[in-house]
Design an enzyme around this catalytic site. Structure first.
Site, PDB file in Angstrom:
ATOM      1  CG  HIS A  54      -1.888   0.983   1.422  1.00  0.00           C
ATOM      2  ND1 HIS A  54      -1.617   2.274   1.786  1.00  0.00           N
ATOM      3  CD2 HIS A  54      -3.228   0.913   1.252  1.00  0.00           C
ATOM      4  CE1 HIS A  54      -2.752   2.959   1.847  1.00  0.00           C
ATOM      5  NE2 HIS A  54      -3.746   2.161   1.525  1.00  0.00           N
TER       6      HIS A  54
ATOM      7  CG  ASP B 297       0.917  -2.136   6.447  1.00  0.00           C
ATOM      8  OD1 ASP B 297      -0.034  -2.313   7.238  1.00  0.00           O
ATOM      9  OD2 ASP B 297       0.795  -1.495   5.396  1.00  0.00           O
TER      10      ASP B 297
ATOM     11  CD  GLN C 191      -6.402  -4.628   4.551  1.00  0.00           C
ATOM     12  OE1 GLN C 191      -7.268  -5.446   4.879  1.00  0.00           O
ATOM     13  NE2 GLN C 191      -6.703  -3.406   4.187  1.00  0.00           N
TER      14      GLN C 191
ATOM     15  CE  LYS D 129      -6.910  -0.304   6.643  1.00  0.00           C
ATOM     16  NZ  LYS D 129      -7.801   0.056   5.531  1.00  0.00           N
TER      17      LYS D 129
ATOM     18  CB  CYS E  10      -3.860   3.221  -1.628  1.00  0.00           C
ATOM     19  SG  CYS E  10      -5.171   4.392  -1.430  1.00  0.00           S
TER      20      CYS E  10
HETATM   21  N1  PMP Z   1      -1.482  -0.561   4.621  1.00  0.00           N
HETATM   22  C1  PMP Z   1      -2.445  -1.348   4.122  1.00  0.00           C
HETATM   23  C2  PMP Z   1      -2.080  -2.749   3.688  1.00  0.00           C
HETATM   24  C3  PMP Z   1      -3.749  -0.887   4.053  1.00  0.00           C
HETATM   25  O1  PMP Z   1      -4.705  -1.674   3.565  1.00  0.00           O
HETATM   26  C4  PMP Z   1      -4.054   0.422   4.502  1.00  0.00           C
HETATM   27  C5  PMP Z   1      -5.462   0.983   4.420  1.00  0.00           C
HETATM   28  N2  PMP Z   1      -6.127   0.723   3.249  1.00  0.00           N
HETATM   29  C6  PMP Z   1      -3.013   1.210   5.018  1.00  0.00           C
HETATM   30  C7  PMP Z   1      -1.742   0.685   5.060  1.00  0.00           C
HETATM   31  C8  PMP Z   1      -3.247   2.593   5.519  1.00  0.00           C
HETATM   32  O2  PMP Z   1      -4.111   2.585   6.619  1.00  0.00           O
HETATM   33  P1  PMP Z   1      -4.729   3.936   7.183  1.00  0.00           P
HETATM   34  O3  PMP Z   1      -5.362   4.621   6.009  1.00  0.00           O
HETATM   35  O4  PMP Z   1      -5.717   3.488   8.200  1.00  0.00           O
HETATM   36  O5  PMP Z   1      -3.600   4.722   7.748  1.00  0.00           O
END
Ligand code: PMP
Length: 410
Positions: free
Chosen positions: A120, A200, A203, A226, A367
């Site tokens: 991401h 990270d 997920q 999440k 993203c």
């Molecule tokens: N890493 C991953 C794998 C994600 O799926 C996301 C959110 N879609 C993020 C980072 C960023 O998370 P946040 O927008 O809650 O900071």
């Protein structure tokens, strides 16, 4: 069939009372919220709203106590120590925190940061920026586009210049991208060459129990929203032995032991890393979300989302011209999300049309634009499940998807 009773759990989520026909299949973006979590936040504001770690009046003592209790619950959930749990705004802030407060001084000219091609933007752009600023290198573990798993690199990849390995536990596009035991091996490899590991977990943490001590990560980032918690709060786990090597990300009130006109001594972690008034209600809400998750058997939960993925895949694989992004065998064994695209119908058209039918799915590049270039797609539809989804949700989705495709193909 799994033992999991999603219909029973669904009753805890007021959004489904207020929107009876809602089919919510976008939990990888953010989950819905149980009434227990919402109540914890309302109770805070209605019964003991006050700042923390400042005022010694009764309200101040109560809010400090509930705030710190939340930290303890979260620490226990991940088998961490309370002082290793730093509250941040979420995964994005947690990763930027490590980039700025640790990597800036520890990843220097000629060094490298290792990440994967599936990340991401949140776990890629902070590293790209640090690499550019410090004249360091960014190296990628490649994804095998045949089986959507991370390829094992040559041994020469792991040279002594590697200072940080920053990888996702689960991809928000492909789901599980690791071969069996591969993540653990990479963590061991990193530690053997003196590199630090950032996971990270945004997920992974919502679907799998993580034990930071067993996994042996140095840093871990995740977002409460999440995993049933509120927005505006997440966690940065920093292993205790690194507390003295990480600078405060921000400086200001609440994190100072002693300050003069010329000098300052920080408090110990976690306070050293939490300048200013923290997200108090959100932390308490996250603590309540953790209480909720503590009543969930994660093995049954996993069987449940895997069952939903199988029903979904059975339906999707009957559609002509469909391409599933991700390792189907793996998703059928242990999955919680499925991404797909059709050559002749754009992903945004599908999600827009389904949106009109009160079905929420996500479309786009999620993203993860660099990954999209590796996969050679510009857009896909993502269906993601959480503990309130039922086989009926999947059935409705498949019926309406069929209607959508017919509409666009005719
Ligand atoms: N890493 C991953 C794998 C994600 O799926 C996301 C959110 N879609 C993020 C980072 C960023 O998370 P946040 O927008 O809650 O900071």
């Amino acid at each position: 069939m799994s033992k999991f009773d999603a219909n029973f759990l669904k009753k805890d989520f007021p959004i489904f009372d207020n929107n009876k026909d809602l089919v919510y299949l976008d939990s990888a973006a953010t989950t819905q919220k149980p009434k227990q979590m919402i109540k914890a936040i309302v109770d805070f504001y209605e019964k003991y709203n006050s700042n923390v770690h400042r005022s010694i009046h009764e309200l101040g003592e109560s809010s400090t106590c509930f705030y710190e209790q939340a930290r303890e619950k979260i620490a226990k959930f991940f088998n961490a120590e309370p002082e290793e749990i730093i509250f941040t705004k979420g995964t994005t802030e947690s990763i930027n925190f490590v980039a700025d407060a640790w990597a800036k001084k520890n990843v220097l000219k000629g060094d490298s940061i290792v990440t994967t091609q599936v990340e991401h933007h949140a776990n890629f752009l902070p590293w790209m920026r640090i690499a550019k600023r410090n004249e360091a290198k960014l190296k990628y573990l490649e994804i095998d586009t045949n089986n959507y798993s991370v390829k094992d690199p040559d041994n020469s990849f792991w040279d002594s210049g590697v200072k940080l390995v920053a990888v996702s536990g689960n991809s928000n596009v492909l789901g599980d991208i690791w071969q069996k035991g591969q993540l653990e091996k990479i963590i061991d490899k990193a530690s053997s060459i003196g590199a630090k590991v950032l996971l990270d977990a945004s997920q992974l943490a919502p679907c799998k129990k993580i034990d930071v001590k067993k996994l042996k990560v140095d840093f871990m980032a995740l977002s409460a929203h999440k995993m049933l918690g509120p927005t505006g709060i997440g966690v940065l786990y920093i292993k205790k032995s690194l507390h003295n090597k990480v600078e405060p990300y921000q400086v200001g009130g609440s994190m100072v032991q002693a300050a003069s006109f010329h000098d300052v001594v920080w408090k110990n972690s976690p306070y050293k890393f939490e300048a200013g008034t923290p997200p108090i209600a959100q932390a308490i809400g996250f603590g309540a979300a953790i209480d909720y998750l503590n009543n969930i058997n994660f093995d049954d939960f996993s069987d449940h989302t895997t069952n939903l993925c199988n029903i979904l895949l059975d339906g999707l694989q009957k559609i002509s011209g469909i391409k599933i992004w991700g390792n189907v065998d793996k998703i059928r064994k242990d999955g919680h999300l499925v991404c797909f695209s059709l050559k002749d119908v754009h992903a945004h058209d599908i999600s827009g049309f389904l949106g009109n039918e009160n079905i929420s799915v996500r479309s786009g590049h999620h993203c993860a634009q660099p990954l999209a270039t590796v996969l050679r797609i510009n857009s896909s539809v993502r269906v993601s499940f959480y503990l309130y989804n039922t086989p009926k949700d999947v059935q409705i989705f498949l019926e309406k998807l069929d209607k959508t495709i017919k509409f666009f193909r005719n």
